[in-house]
Write a protein that holds these residues in place. Structure first.
Motif, short mmCIF file in Angstrom:
data_model
loop_
_atom_site.label_atom_id
_atom_site.label_comp_id
_atom_site.label_asym_id
_atom_site.label_seq_id
_atom_site.Cartn_x
_atom_site.Cartn_y
_atom_site.Cartn_z
N UNK A 105 46.10 73.74 30.65
CA UNK A 105 45.57 74.66 31.65
C UNK A 105 44.13 74.96 31.27
N UNK A 106 43.37 75.56 32.17
CA UNK A 106 41.98 75.93 31.81
C UNK A 106 41.91 76.86 30.60
N UNK A 107 42.99 77.63 30.38
CA UNK A 107 43.02 78.54 29.22
C UNK A 107 43.47 77.85 27.94
N UNK A 108 43.93 76.62 28.03
CA UNK A 108 44.42 75.87 26.87
C UNK A 108 45.83 75.36 27.11
N UNK A 109 46.51 75.01 26.04
CA UNK A 109 47.88 74.49 26.15
C UNK A 109 48.85 75.59 26.52
N UNK A 110 49.80 75.23 27.38
CA UNK A 110 50.85 76.16 27.76
C UNK A 110 52.17 75.43 27.61
N UNK A 111 53.19 76.13 27.12
CA UNK A 111 54.51 75.53 26.94
C UNK A 111 55.47 76.05 28.00
#
Length: 125
Positions: A105-111
């Motif tokens: 995601x634009x904010x970084x990795x998401x699980x």
């Protein structure tokens, strides 16, 4: 946020301070245990499962064109093997719903750890 007084009343019919340490521990353990089962895809046993699926894919890629072009449909050993391969593919599809998915995601990795979220992710493509 855990309301210890409510949990103690609901599970044991006592106030939190009246519970034994073991009863308090059990409440914490019950409340902090995840309710859903989601596996990490980096588990070593899954590497063997991936190998089984790979062998099934190669078998399908090699045998199915020959079977369709030259063999008449009948119930024999090849039929049983094909159904076994089909079963492995279906089991793999089900297994995918229990594996944690990592997305960027634009904010970084998401699980994604909810089976509903994982299924939605796969259905979107």
């Amino acid at each position: 946020h855990l309301n210890l007084t409510e949990l103690a009343q609901a599970k044991h019919g006592k106030e939190w301070g009246q519970l034994t340490r073991i009863e308090q521990r059990d409440i914490f353990r019950d409340e902090l245990t995840p309710r859903r089962i989601v596996l990490d895809g980096n588990v070593p046993a899954l590497k063997y499962w991936d190998l089984v699926v790979l062998v099934c894919l190669v078998f399908t890629a090699v045998v199915t064109p020959f079977e369709v072009a030259y063999l008449k449909p009948k119930v024999d050993v090849l039929f049983v093997v094909n159904r076994s391969v089909d079963f492995i593919f279906v089991m793999d599809m089900i297994l995918q719903l229990f594996l944690k998915v990592t997305i960027e995601t634009p904010e970084g990795k998401k699980y994604l750890t909810s089976r509903h979220q994982i299924a939605k992710h796969y259905l979107k493509g």
